[in-house]
Design a protein around this motif. Structure first.
Motif, mmCIF file in Angstrom:
data_model
loop_
_atom_site.group_PDB
_atom_site.id
_atom_site.type_symbol
_atom_site.label_atom_id
_atom_site.label_comp_id
_atom_site.label_asym_id
_atom_site.label_seq_id
_atom_site.Cartn_x
_atom_site.Cartn_y
_atom_site.Cartn_z
ATOM 1 N N LYS A 79 0.855 -1.064 0.172
ATOM 2 C CA LYS A 79 0.047 -0.084 -0.108
ATOM 3 C C LYS A 79 0.819 1.149 -0.077
ATOM 4 O O LYS A 79 0.526 2.268 -0.620
ATOM 5 C CB LYS A 79 -0.878 0.137 1.243
ATOM 6 C CG LYS A 79 -1.650 1.240 1.497
ATOM 7 C CD LYS A 79 -2.624 1.108 2.393
ATOM 8 C CE LYS A 79 -3.550 2.611 2.592
ATOM 9 N NZ LYS A 79 -3.165 3.518 2.067
ATOM 10 N N ILE A 80 1.738 1.104 0.859
ATOM 11 C CA ILE A 80 2.830 2.395 0.953
ATOM 12 C C ILE A 80 3.516 2.712 -0.470
ATOM 13 O O ILE A 80 3.609 3.803 -0.966
ATOM 14 C CB ILE A 80 4.016 2.244 1.929
ATOM 15 C CG1 ILE A 80 3.269 2.305 3.236
ATOM 16 C CG2 ILE A 80 4.834 3.202 1.880
ATOM 17 C CD1 ILE A 80 4.214 1.915 4.496
ATOM 18 N N LEU A 81 3.923 1.422 -1.055
ATOM 19 C CA LEU A 81 4.540 1.652 -2.683
ATOM 20 C C LEU A 81 3.425 2.132 -3.588
ATOM 21 O O LEU A 81 3.966 2.916 -4.613
ATOM 22 C CB LEU A 81 4.876 0.195 -2.981
ATOM 23 C CG LEU A 81 6.238 -0.283 -1.954
ATOM 24 C CD1 LEU A 81 6.571 -1.569 -2.316
ATOM 25 C CD2 LEU A 81 7.424 0.767 -2.391
ATOM 26 N N VAL A 82 2.016 1.840 -3.592
ATOM 27 C CA VAL A 82 1.060 2.190 -4.594
ATOM 28 C C VAL A 82 1.021 3.646 -4.047
ATOM 29 O O VAL A 82 0.701 4.476 -5.102
ATOM 30 C CB VAL A 82 -0.332 1.689 -4.163
ATOM 31 C CG1 VAL A 82 -1.297 1.900 -4.835
ATOM 32 C CG2 VAL A 82 0.030 -0.148 -4.689
ATOM 33 N N ASP A 83 0.811 3.717 -2.707
ATOM 34 C CA ASP A 83 0.323 5.361 -2.733
ATOM 35 C C ASP A 83 1.656 6.349 -2.841
ATOM 36 O O ASP A 83 1.454 7.668 -3.330
ATOM 37 C CB ASP A 83 0.165 5.617 -0.972
ATOM 38 C CG ASP A 83 -1.086 5.019 -0.710
ATOM 39 O OD1 ASP A 83 -1.748 4.558 -1.299
ATOM 40 O OD2 ASP A 83 -1.307 4.745 0.734
ATOM 41 N N ALA A 84 2.761 6.154 -2.650
ATOM 42 C CA ALA A 84 3.890 6.665 -3.309
ATOM 43 C C ALA A 84 4.126 6.722 -4.879
ATOM 44 O O ALA A 84 4.926 7.414 -5.494
ATOM 45 C CB ALA A 84 5.487 6.129 -2.857
#
Length: 116
Positions: free
Chosen positions: A80-85
């Motif tokens: 999720k963090i990688l998608v949000d970034a």
């Protein structure tokens, strides 16, 4: 002889000339920092590497837990963090989510520092 020297102000006015290139805005800096924060975790770097190395260009979340030896919720959190970034794209298929690199993202990340 006095060992302390008096420093004179520089007469060179070029040191005060504004830069031709605009500095990052607060919003741009925030977005770029989000990318670096996402990349600052070893597990997230490994996730990107695993997804990138996949011959199909995508990985199912179900295939990402074992290589990292992490629980599925923890892997999902990192993803999720990688998608949000803006580094990974997520596509839901039934009960599973598949992840792929956002096209051009590796070059974009490389360009962040080059553009400073």
């Amino acid at each position: 002889m006095n060992s302390l020297q008096t420093l004179e102000p520089s007469a060179d006015a070029s040191c005060c000339v504004p830069a031709d290139k605009a500095a990052l805005s607060a919003e741009e800096a925030q977005q770029k920092a989000l990318v670096f924060k996402a990349l600052a975790d070893p597990n997230r770097l490994r996730l990107l590497s695993i997804v990138k190395a996949e011959a199909s260009g995508e990985s199912c979340v179900c295939d990402l837990t074992e290589p990292l030896d992490l629980s599925q919720p923890t892997v999902s959190h990192h993803l999720k963090i990688l998608v949000d970034a803006g580094l990974l794209h997520r596509e839901k298929r039934g009960t599973w989510a598949y992840y792929s690199l956002v096209p051009g993202v590796i070059e974009d990340v490389s360009g962040i520092l080059a553009g400073l």
